[in-house]
Write an enzyme that holds these catalytic residues in place. Structure first.
Site, short mmCIF file in Angstrom:
data_model
loop_
_atom_site.label_atom_id
_atom_site.label_comp_id
_atom_site.label_asym_id
_atom_site.label_seq_id
_atom_site.Cartn_x
_atom_site.Cartn_y
_atom_site.Cartn_z
N ARG A 265 31.87 32.12 47.56
CA ARG A 265 32.50 31.64 46.34
C ARG A 265 32.18 30.16 46.16
NH1 ARG A 265 34.14 33.33 41.40
NH2 ARG A 265 36.34 32.99 40.93
N THR B 89 29.59 39.43 35.19
CA THR B 89 29.45 39.52 36.63
C THR B 89 28.60 40.76 36.96
OG1 THR B 89 31.58 38.43 36.93
CG2 THR B 89 30.81 39.77 38.77
N GLU C 6 32.72 28.44 36.92
CA GLU C 6 33.84 29.00 37.68
C GLU C 6 35.07 28.11 37.73
OE1 GLU C 6 34.00 31.91 38.58
OE2 GLU C 6 31.99 32.68 39.01
N SER D 150 38.60 37.95 41.15
CA SER D 150 39.00 39.36 41.10
C SER D 150 37.94 40.27 41.70
CB SER D 150 39.25 39.78 39.65
OG SER D 150 40.32 39.07 39.10
N GLY E 177 33.72 42.72 35.58
CA GLY E 177 34.74 42.98 34.57
C GLY E 177 35.92 42.04 34.65
N GLY E 178 35.78 40.91 35.33
CA GLY E 178 36.86 39.95 35.40
C GLY E 178 38.08 40.51 36.08
#
Length: 578
Positions: free
Chosen positions: A108, A381, A420, A453, A472-473
């Site tokens: 991340r 994503t 982000e 997520s 898809g968030g």
């Protein structure tokens, strides 16, 4: 189209066996088919055919699933700039077949030191959404290049010069523009054309990308080649790093050479849970996905979903989703910075307590669930799933957040930076671009990773093993949830990828459903219970999955039909004895 829950119901009911009405002589049990020790080959499912082909080519060259993952990830970074790239990050859930070890590689992005909450407020004290979502201030320190190097050096068999070669060639020679790239650029063109580095890539022929044209990215090819030659230092130090720092500074942002060079992936212990005979391994924080999955699945395990009608089944699932997303908002963040009550949130006992608060016939208004005080990557994503002939597994989700990330390509690098920072709670209690919000647990601090997520997952029973995930968030979690329920109901990989989708995320208090996912009678029944239902949303997500049937010893892949350029493929291999 039949409703999502109806499809699941039919499959679930097919497993219900009637008990005999009177005692009968016992019937000798049929011999149980032996399970295969390892798969008959390899399977790769990704959001683009070129990436899937690159992954299978690594297998042909003697590589393993981890080598294939590096190749797939890198190619997706070239052919899906709308979704992911070297300027973004991701999560990689790995299983090493020989040792049995499972590890979660956290790549991340991290917040730069300059990214204080105050830096994202305008003169009136409101959230400056332009700064939060566009340009250099919206970008965290990228993590994906470090993940590629780490996975290749720690788990792969092939050198980076081999695994990155397909991506380098495609970036240099180009690939055909497809509809999602054209449409995504049109939606973000006003932002993207602010930046000279972006214009040099996407307006190289004088106009915006069009379907069928060839998109070439020679500077990105050079950056990938430097990573292949120098590893981490090919991106986080040296020429590429200097150009990244200069680009951020030119556009008014502030990164430092020390925080760029200091980026490291984290290896974390995955989350694990059991559901109806399935052992599920999934994402820990800073992903919220695994915690939410654990809460939802363990909460609904108190019902026999096959015996509920569509409305009751949807009601139960939505109420479990509502409670899990409320906890996401309040408790979850980067575990290196925030103390998370993980054991409690993922406990079956906690789920039982949540279950007890669900009225069987009435919706619980979200405002009545305490939120003191009181959190979506975009659909763009991407996810891929891999299994190889040794049984090594990869479930990986990577992103730049919104469509084309920050919109800014750093000149001379071809690297499109993420946005982000919008996934942090930049202003407590203020929703981000996708309507989700957060508080102190997800506030930005230097070096901190924003809540996600993304939910790469592996599920295994006595006779089947599957790998799945999706973009898809905040809807990623419920996409994976429905995929798990689909596999539990006996659906094939392709049927799981195609399932219609429903979603609820606590706030806003509404059931979202793709057109056709819920029939009219079910919608009416839910409304009578007090639910607000949006039953006509456009499709979302891009689930990619592979599955191994250990009894039949067969492999299959499923690629989301919502994405016409995706591909799932199987490579059958002759196996040498171990």
């Amino acid at each position: 189209m039949r409703s999502t829950l109806h499809v699941l119901s039919v499959a679930l009911l097919s497993f219900v066996v009637a008990l005999p009405l009177a005692a009968k002589p016992p019937i000798p049990a049929a011999p149980v088919a032996a399970v295969a020790a390892r798969p008959p080959g390899a399977a790769v499912a990704s959001a683009h055919s070129l990436a899937t082909e690159a992954g299978l080519d690594m297998i042909r060259q003697g590589g393993n699933a981890f080598d294939a993952a590096v190749a797939v990830s890198a190619v997706l970074s070239v052919v899906e700039p709308v979704s992911s790239g070297l300027g973004g990050g991701g999560f990689f859930l790995l299983r090493d077949a020989r040792s049995g070890r499972e590890v979660f590689v956290d790549a991340r992005e991290t917040a730069p030191e300059s990214a204080t909450p105050e830096a994202y407020l305008d003169a009136k004290g409101d959230l400056d959404r332009d700064r939060a979502q566009n340009g250099p201030w919206s970008a965290g320190i990228p993590g994906l290049p470090a993940a590629l190097v780490h996975i290749a050096s720690t788990y792969g068999k092939l050198p980076l010069s081999t695994t990155l070669a397909p991506a380098i060639g495609i970036a240099r020679d180009g690939f055909p523009v497809y509809a999602r790239l054209e449409k995504g650029y049109a939606s973000r063109s006003k932002v993207m054309e602010r930046y000279r580095g972006t214009r040099a890539v996407f307006l190289a022929d004088g106009d915006a990308p069009r379907v069928g044209e060839t998109l070439r990215q020679p500077e990105l090819a050079r950056t990938l080649a430097l990573i292949a030659q120098k590893g981490r230092d090919g991106f986080y130090r040296g020429d590429t790093a200097k150009k990244l720092l200069a680009a951020v500074k030119e556009e008014g942002g502030r990164w430092t050479a020390a925080e760029l060079a200091g980026y490291r992936v984290r290896e974390r212990e995955p989350l694990r849970l059991n559901y109806r005979g399935w052992h599920i391994t999934t994402a820990p924080p800073p992903s919220s996905g695994g915690v939410a999955l654990a809460e939802i699945l363990q909460t609904v395990s108190g019902w026999d979903l096959a015996k509920l009608d569509d409305a009751q089944r949807t009601h139960v699932l939505v109420e479990a989703m509502r409670r899990a997303y409320r906890d996401r908002t309040i408790y979850l963040g980067d575990p290196d910075f925030v103390k998370i009550p993980l054991a409690r949130l993922t406990s079956p006992d906690y789920a039982a307590g949540l279950r007890a608060t669900i009225h069987p016939e009435k919706a619980t208004p979200s405002e009545l669930l305490s939120g003191q005080p009181a959190p979506l990557e975009d659909d763009e994503t991407t996810h891929f799933s891999i299994i190889d002939a040794d049984g090594n597994l990869v479930s990986a989700t990577q992103t730049v957040n919104l469509t084309y990330g920050s919109g800014m390509v750093a000149p001379g690098t071809g690297v499109l930076l993420n946005n982000e920072m919008d996934d942090f709670a930049l202003k407590p209690g203020t929703a981000n671009a996708f309507g989700v919000m957060g508080f102190e647990a997800n506030a930005p601090k230097a070096g901190k990773r924003m809540l996600s997520s993304m939910t790469p997952s592996i599920m295994e029973s006595s006779d089947k093993l599957t790998v799945l995930g999706a973009p898809g968030g905040s809807r990623i979690i419920t996409e994976v949830l429905l995929g798990i329920l689909g596999y539990d109901a006996g659906l094939s990989a392709q049927q799981v990828a195609a399932l219609p989708r429903i979603h609820h995320q606590w706030m806003p208090d509404v059931i979202s459903a793709e057109a056709g996912a819920l029939d009219a009678a079910t919608v009416s029944a839910l409304q009578a219970m007090g639910h607000k239902v949006n039953a006509g949303e456009s499709t979302w997500g891009n689930l990619q999955t592979v599955a191994w049937d250990k009894r039949a010893n067969t492999l299959e892949g499923g690629t989301d039909p919502r994405n016409p350029v995706g591909k799932a493929d199987v490579l059958v291999q002759a196996q040498a004895p171990r």
